[in-house]
Every structure is written in structure tokens, then in C-alpha cells.
Design an enzyme around this catalytic site. Structure first.
Site, mmCIF file in Angstrom:
data_model
loop_
_atom_site.group_PDB
_atom_site.id
_atom_site.type_symbol
_atom_site.label_atom_id
_atom_site.label_comp_id
_atom_site.label_asym_id
_atom_site.label_seq_id
_atom_site.Cartn_x
_atom_site.Cartn_y
_atom_site.Cartn_z
ATOM 1 N N ASP A 112 -4.429 23.940 -23.692
ATOM 2 C CA ASP A 112 -4.292 25.195 -22.960
ATOM 3 C C ASP A 112 -5.487 25.492 -22.065
ATOM 4 O O ASP A 112 -6.244 26.417 -22.358
ATOM 5 C CB ASP A 112 -4.108 26.335 -23.982
ATOM 6 C CG ASP A 112 -3.546 27.590 -23.342
ATOM 7 O OD1 ASP A 112 -3.307 27.575 -22.123
ATOM 8 O OD2 ASP A 112 -3.342 28.579 -24.068
ATOM 9 N N GLU A 115 -9.217 32.114 -17.231
ATOM 10 C CA GLU A 115 -9.108 32.619 -18.598
ATOM 11 C C GLU A 115 -10.163 32.008 -19.526
ATOM 12 O O GLU A 115 -10.840 32.715 -20.258
ATOM 13 C CB GLU A 115 -7.700 32.328 -19.136
ATOM 14 C CG GLU A 115 -7.528 32.761 -20.594
ATOM 15 C CD GLU A 115 -6.104 32.558 -21.107
ATOM 16 O OE1 GLU A 115 -5.252 32.049 -20.356
ATOM 17 O OE2 GLU A 115 -5.865 32.907 -22.279
ATOM 18 N N GLU A 126 5.571 31.110 -27.577
ATOM 19 C CA GLU A 126 4.797 32.329 -27.827
ATOM 20 C C GLU A 126 5.696 33.563 -27.847
ATOM 21 O O GLU A 126 5.380 34.593 -27.250
ATOM 22 C CB GLU A 126 3.675 32.471 -26.789
ATOM 23 C CG GLU A 126 2.710 31.295 -26.821
ATOM 24 C CD GLU A 126 1.505 31.427 -25.907
ATOM 25 O OE1 GLU A 126 1.590 32.126 -24.884
ATOM 26 O OE2 GLU A 126 0.470 30.804 -26.219
HETATM 27 O O1 GCW Z 1 -3.259 30.455 -22.215
HETATM 28 C C1 GCW Z 1 -2.190 31.169 -22.708
HETATM 29 C C2 GCW Z 1 -2.518 32.571 -22.364
HETATM 30 C C3 GCW Z 1 -1.323 33.463 -22.314
HETATM 31 C C4 GCW Z 1 -0.273 32.828 -21.394
HETATM 32 C C5 GCW Z 1 0.095 31.457 -21.952
HETATM 33 C C6 GCW Z 1 1.086 30.709 -21.067
HETATM 34 C C7 GCW Z 1 1.286 33.929 -19.961
HETATM 35 O O2 GCW Z 1 -3.465 33.045 -23.290
HETATM 36 O O3 GCW Z 1 -1.730 34.720 -21.844
HETATM 37 O O4 GCW Z 1 0.866 33.630 -21.259
HETATM 38 O O5 GCW Z 1 -1.052 30.663 -22.043
HETATM 39 O O6 GCW Z 1 0.654 29.857 -20.316
HETATM 40 O O7 GCW Z 1 2.268 30.981 -21.144
#
Ligand code: GCW
Length: 697
Positions: A385, A413, A306
Site C-alpha cells: 500500500d 499519504e 476495506e
Molecule cells: O492506503 C489506503 C488508504 C485508504 C484508501 C485505500 C485504497 C481510499 O489508507 O484511505 O481508501 O488505501 O486505496 O482504497
């Protein structure tokens, strides 16, 4: 990292009412699971603490404070009789009752033995940390610790590393704010680019964590921005100050670092993991870190993920990257938590061959055996995720020669953002108990216990209730308890949490409080799953902030999170026969179970298969009818939870009750929105009416 939309009116939180109960020295902050009342049984007795060292000092302090409040006394050696003896095995001379409980074998670094003979309750430990955990065990037991004789029980943690990662930024990030994916206000460590300076709050946090068994904290976000990168160098003093406050509770500090630090902070031309100068730079900064923080835990790294920098930029792989940092940490006994969350976040949605679920295994399985001993591969429990329902990540079984830590998301989240009640222990328990190699093989908890540990993304902020939603405290507590003992029953953990947290509730009412909380919380994860995500489909959330429904929100985006619904059917074909081949990343029996339409568990069906709406599930319902039924049921169950809570108004502190009531109003509203959007979406796609004729907008 996705970009959240600015908070609209729907995102506004409920009015903050000031909590009534306060911890020691923490006016205005909720005492969570350590209200003074929880120490009544210990504090009303005659107690001897025997042991030297900082953590034994903490035990002494805790007992003294409890006694001052509840009328007991702290005794000196030889000044018996005692009701409770907390002693290190090396202490001389041990009172008779304690000497009798001493086991033949070592108790271990953090373990303790608890026994009760001849009217004396004894806690013995080899090390002070064990004494501290033993004290909190007695606190949990309350009067039961003193009720009857008990044979010696040996407790020790299933895993050495029980860690919370804070996704806290030092600077307020323009998009993500102070805490990325934080739903409990600001950071307890940082504010507006500087340490908050409120170390009393950090100390109270450490105490809560020690009481549930956590022993490590990473104090900054895994997305490491410019200021945060300097925590490693010229801002190290800020980290050392935190470490100093956590230390008396047996908690070590870890730091998230940027792989590009040698360039961005150190001014080198490259961060190539094989470069001599780069290696020297890491060795030198790490030496300074240990000068400042001798018990520093190690580094956490999100690399090539990311947008974070990593070894790929230099044509190196992740073993090269992780080993570079491991080499710098090794002389001091530190570890590097290297995250396996590596995937292509710029995928073309038209490309049906790339499967984000495959990415971690594709990247890391070939590297098994190449990581240094002090590298811990940190793997999210599911392959995508933190969705409400995912299978267990195949990486966990694919790296037998690597230390693996399993990462859970305590911050909600994708599970209601601490506005919805969603007790996550049942989900974690399921994941930890899963046996990737089938019935005879090790469980996920065994893999984590083999040296990597359990990591949770913290749900704590500077909110007076710590976690925004007061009932979300139970998730933090349960994380610690499961990290210590992954086989604990989630309902039993909830009982512990209820009894401690609501200890001030009048005697007769605690039963009723328990009844209410179990009714609302026990099944709340499955309820959440019902009104949101059917059968293993994920990411039907509003893009960016991830709150509330948006069925196609991620369907045509680069994030690799699709459901492929059309007029005929829905789901992702991840089979080897006709799909992405992801099922092949599992060892047997799961490679076959997930591949087979007939054997695949219902709750994961659409994760692994694309099926017509009329496909009949193992439950006997069609997929489309299942979607309708669960969404109606889930929303109704939330309304029922709210009813139960309203009924219990007299049982809880009024401010806490009011906070939860407001949040339940929001949860009811949001669950109805989910129900209506998901049902309407699939009705419009499929044209299949609800067999029970309910109204679908
Ligand atoms: O779930 C995603 C989140 C990001 C997060 C990423 C991760 C810290 O939306 O905000 O970044 O995973 O785990 O690195």
C-alpha cells in the site's frame, strides 16, 4: 480505510500565506507551472493556428491570450510571415514550412510533430488534442523552440489513459473529511454535500493537467458513500457540469461507483452480477450517463475491499463483477477500472500464514483471460500500500491477457503528507522501469502502455498552492509527464517544472533557483526513506492518520502490516522455503533473487526476509548499524535542506518561500522524531549500541 485520530496540535498546518501569482482569472490561486511568464516565447511571436474543433479553439485561445500579454500576434492563413505554425494535418492549404514537416505515417490521436525549418517552428497534429499537447511542448521549450533549426521530432504518449483519481467526497465524511487522504484543503469539485460551483478553478486545473499530459479524471472517492453513489443517477448533472469544463482541455470524466448501487440506489433486492435485473439496471443507468456526458470515460470500482461491497457477497468472483459493468459500458466505448486492492483487512495478527502482500495476486491471477476487453485491472505499484519502499507488485506480470493500469499515489499519504518535501518521480521512475521478467522482458511501463494506462491518486485540493506544500506541485507535474513518457529522467522533469513555475524569477537567478531546488528535491524520496522506513519495512506510522512514527502502531492490528521485530531480528519471511511463499508469485529471475538472502537487494531485504540484527548487508553494514546510520543521516539531510532553502530566501516569491520554510521546520522536527523513535526502538529491542557512539535516547 483506517480510522484517523482527530488532528492534534502536531497535525496543525502552517499559517496560510496568500500566494502572489495568479493564473488567468484566478486571483489568489497560485499559477503553478503555467504563470503568464511561461508563455513569453510563444506570446511574443507571430503565430498561425490552423484547425477546427473545440480543442483547436482552446489552442487558439491560449495563443491569443499569450500574445495579448507579450506583444505577439495571432495571424490568419495567408497573412505570413509566421514564427510559429500550429496546424492540423488535414488543414488546407498548409503553409510551406508545415507541409514540409508532414510525416509519411499517421501522427496518432494525441501525438504531434515538431520541427523548425527556415525560421518557422511548426507543430503538426492529426487531431486537435495533439495540437494542444504540441502547444504545451513549445511552451516548455520556451526560447529554445525558436533558437535553431530542428529536425522533425514525433511525440506521442506511451499510454492512452493518463488518469488522476480524486479521493474526494461530496459530503464531508465524519472521519475522512472532504478529501480522503487529502493534504491540500477541501475538494476542488465538492463542498459540504454539493458541487462547489467554482468551475473557474476546475478549468484552471484542467489547463494545468493538459499541460503535463493528463487526459482523464475520476471525480469522486473510490470509497463510495451514500451521497456519492447518487452521482451516477439523480446527481449526474453535477458530473456533467464538471465534464463540460474539462472537455476543452481533452480530459474525460470518470466516476467511482459502488458495486451495491442496484440495491442502494436502484432499490433492487440484489446486486448479483449474474442477475438479469441487475444487468438491466446497469445498462439503463449507463445509457443515461452517456446521454448526459457523451464522452464519459467509465467507472472506477473498489469492490470487496476495506468494507466496500462486491461480487463475493453473491458467491461470484471479480471477473463476474467487472464484466457486468464492462458490458454496460461497452456500447459507448467506456472502460471499467477495477481495482486489484483486495485483501483481508480483518486479519488475526497471530496468524502467520496469511500474507497481505500475496492477496492481490491470489485473487486476480487465476482470473487472467476472463475479463472483457474494456476491463482495466488497476493495480497499486507495490503489493501492500504505497509505502516509501516496496517491490513492484507481482500482479503486473501475472496478467498477460488482461489490460493492466498501474496506480501511483501522488497524494503523500505515506510519504510525508505534503508537509515533507518528497519528490516522488525517482520512485515512480524506478517502478516503471522495473522488468518483472528480467532484462529481456517488458518494463512495467510497457505493461501499462499496453492498454491499461497510468493512474495517480491526486494530491490536489482547494489550497491556494493546489497541493498544500508548494513543492508537491512537482509530483503532480511529474506524474503527468511520466504517464506520457515513462522514460523521462526525474531530474529533467524537475528542470521543466522549475523553469515553467519559476519563470517570473529574474534571469540570472533561475540558475540559482534550480540549484537550490535540485539540492532539496532530487534525493528527497531517498532521504524520506532514510529517516523513516529501513530496508523495506513499512507501516511504522501512527495508525489512522498515518503521519509520524509509531514503530509498533500496526504490529498487533488486523491490517496485515507487520515487521515482526523481536530481540534477535526483524523483517517478514516471505520466502518459499520458510515463509509465506510470496516470492513465488514473481517470475524468474525475481522469484530467485528475492528468495535468496545473498541476492535480495538491500533496500528490500526486510520486505522479504526476517534476519538477525547482526546480518551483514551487501553494503557491508549490519542491519542494526544501517538502521542507526540512515536515520541519523536522513534527519541531517533534512536539516541541510532547510539551510539551503533559508539561504535562497531572495530568489522566490516571499509568500511561497515562507510557506515552504514553515513546512521545512515541521519536516525537521518530524524527521528527528522518526530518527529518535526508530533508533530507540531498535536499540532497546536489540541491545546493540551504535558503533559510532551517537546519542540514542
Ligand atoms: O492506503 C489506503 C488508504 C485508504 C484508501 C485505500 C485504497 C481510499 O489508507 O484511505 O481508501 O488505501 O486505496 O482504497
Amino acid at each position: 480505510m483506517t480510522i484517523p485520530e482527530p488532528a492534534g496540535p502536531e497535525m496543525a498546518g502552517p499559517e496560510m500565506a496568500a500566494p502572489e501569482m495568479a493564473g488567468p482569472g484566478m486571483a489568489g490561486v497560485h499559477a503553478a507551472w503555467l504563470p503568464p511568464e511561461a508563455f513569453r516565447a510563444v506570446g511574443s511571436r507571430r503565430t498561425l493556428v490552423l484547425g477546427e474543433g473545440r480543442l483547436a479553439g482552446t489552442v487558439h485561445e491560449e495563443v491569443a491570450r499569450a500574445c495579448a500579454r507579450h506583444g505577439g500576434s495571432v495571424r490568419r492563413a495567408g497573412d505570413g510571415p509566421y514564427d510559429l505554425v500550429l496546424a492540423l494535418t488535414v488543414a488546407e492549404p498548409l503553409p510551406e514550412a508545415a507541409a514540409g514537416a508532414r510525416p509519411g505515417a499517421p501522427i496518432g490521436d494525441e501525438g504531434y510533430v515538431i520541427a523548425r525549418t527556415d525560421g518557422v517552428t511548426v507543430v503538426l497534429a492529426d487531431e486537435p488534442a495533439g495540437l494542444l499537447y504540441g502547444l504545451f511542448h513549445v511552451v516548455r521549450l520556451g526560447e529554445r523552440a525558436f533558437a535553431a533549426e530542428r529536425p522533425a521530432e514525433h511525440h506521442r504518449p506511451a499510454t492512452r489513459l493518463r488518469m488522476l483519481d480524486h479521493w474526494d467526497n461530496v459530503d464531508v465524511h465524519p472521519v475522512m473529511g472532504q478529501v480522503e487522504r487529502g493534504y491540500a484543503g477541501g475538494s476542488i469539485f465538492w463542498r459540504d454535500g454539493a458541487p462547489r460551483g467554482d468551475l473557474a478553478r476546475v478549468r484552471a486545473y484542467a489547463r494545468l493537467l493538459a499541460a503535463c499530459g493528463v487526459n482523464a479524471i475520476s471525480v469522486n472517492n473510490v470509497n463510495v458513500h451514500a451521497t456519492e453513489a447518487r452521482l451516477l443517477t439523480d446527481r449526474l448533472g453535477d458530473v456533467a457540469a464538471i465534464a463540460g469544463v474539462l472537455r476543452p482541455y481533452g480530459i474525460r470524466v470518470h466516476l467511482s461507483v459502488s458495486f451495491a448501487s442496484p440495491v442502494t440506489v436502484g432499490g433492487l433486492p440484489s446486486a448479483d452480477p449474474l442477475g438479469e435485473d441487475v444487468r438491466g439496471w446497469w445498462a439503463e443507468v449507463t445509457r443515461r450517463v452517456y446521454d448526459a456526458i457523451p464522452d464519459f470515460g467509465g467507472y472506477v470500482v473498489k469492490a470487496d475491499s476495506e468494507g466496500q461491497p462486491g461480487p463475493f457477497a453473491y458467491g461470484r468472483d471479480h471477473a463476474d463483477g467487472a464484466n457486468l459493468l464492462a458490458g454496460a459500458l461497452a456500447p459507448y466505448g467506456g472502460v471499467v477500472h477495477w481495482r486489484a486492492f483486495v485483501y483481508d483487512h480483518r486479519q488475526d495478527w497471530r496468524d502467520r500464514s496469511t500474507d497481505r502482500a500475496r492477496a492481490a495476486c491470489d485473487h486476480f491471477a487465476p482470473l487472467d483471460g476472463r475479463f472483457h476487453d474494456n476491463v482495466i485491472l488497476q493495480v497499486k505499484h507495490g503489493p501492500i500500500d504505497f509505502q516509501a519502499r516496496e517491490p513492484v507488485s507481482p500482479v503486473i506480470a501475472a496478467m498477460p491477457a488482461t489490460r493492466v493500469a498501474v496506480e501511483l499515489q501522488v497524494t503523500q499519504e505515506y510519504t510525508g503528507q505534503q508537509r515533507h518535501v518528497c519528490y516522488l518521480a525517482p520512485m515512480w521512475r524506478e517502478a516503471l522501469g522495473f522488468r518483472p521478467r528480467g532484462a529481456g522482458g517488458p518494463a512495467v511501463a510497457d505493461v501499462a502502455g499496453g492498454g491499461g494506462g497510468l493512474v495517480g491518486v491526486s494530491n490536489v485540493g482547494d489550497d491556494p498552492y493546489w497541493t498544500g506544500h508548494p513543492l508537491a506541485q512537482a509530483n503532480l507535474y511529474a506524474f503527468g509527464r511520466l504517464a506520457w513518457e515513462p522514460r523521462l529522467d526525474p531530474a529533467a522533469i524537475l528542470d521543466e517544472w522549475i523553469d515553467l513555475t519559476f519563470a517570473p524569477v529574474a534571469d540570472g537567478d533561475i540558475e540559482r533557483a534550480r540549484g537550490t531546488l535540485h539540492a532539496i528535491m532530487d534525493d528527497s524520496w531517498r532521504v524520506y526513506e532514510r529517516y523513516t522506513a529501513p530496508l523495506g519495512v513499512g507501516f511504522m506510522v501512527r495508525p489512522g492518520h498515518h503521519y509520524g512514527p509509531d514503530v509498533d502502531g500496526y504490529e498487533y492490528t488486523p491490517w496485515g502490516t507487520y515487521h515482526f521485530a523481536d530481540r534477535d531480528g526483524v523483517g517478514v519471511d516471505r520466502t518459499r522455503a520458510t515463509g509465506t511463499g510470496f516470492t513465488g508469485q514473481y517470475p524468474p529471475p525475481w522469484s530467485q533473487v528475492y528468495e535468496s538472502l545473498a541476492d535480495c537487494p538491500d533496500e528490500l531485504l526486510l520486505f522479504f526476509h526476517h534476519v538477525p540484527y547482526g546480518h551483514v548487508l551487501r553494503s557491508g553494514a549490519t542491519v542494526i548499524q544501517h538502521i542507526y546510520d540512515t536515520h541519523f543521516a536522513g534527519a541531517e539531510q533534512v536539516a541541510e535542506a532547510r539551510r539551503r532553502w533559508q539561504e535562497a530566501a531572495g530568489l522566490f516569491d516571499p509568500a511561497l518561500h515562507a510557506r515552504v520554510s514553515d513546512l521545512l521546520d515541521e519536516q525537521v522536527r518530524c524527521a528527528e522524531e522518526w530518527r529518535d523513535q526508530v533508533n530507540a526502538y531498535f536499540f532497546r529491542k536489540s541491545g546493540v549500541p551504535d558503533a559510532r557512539g551517537r546519542r540514542i535516547p
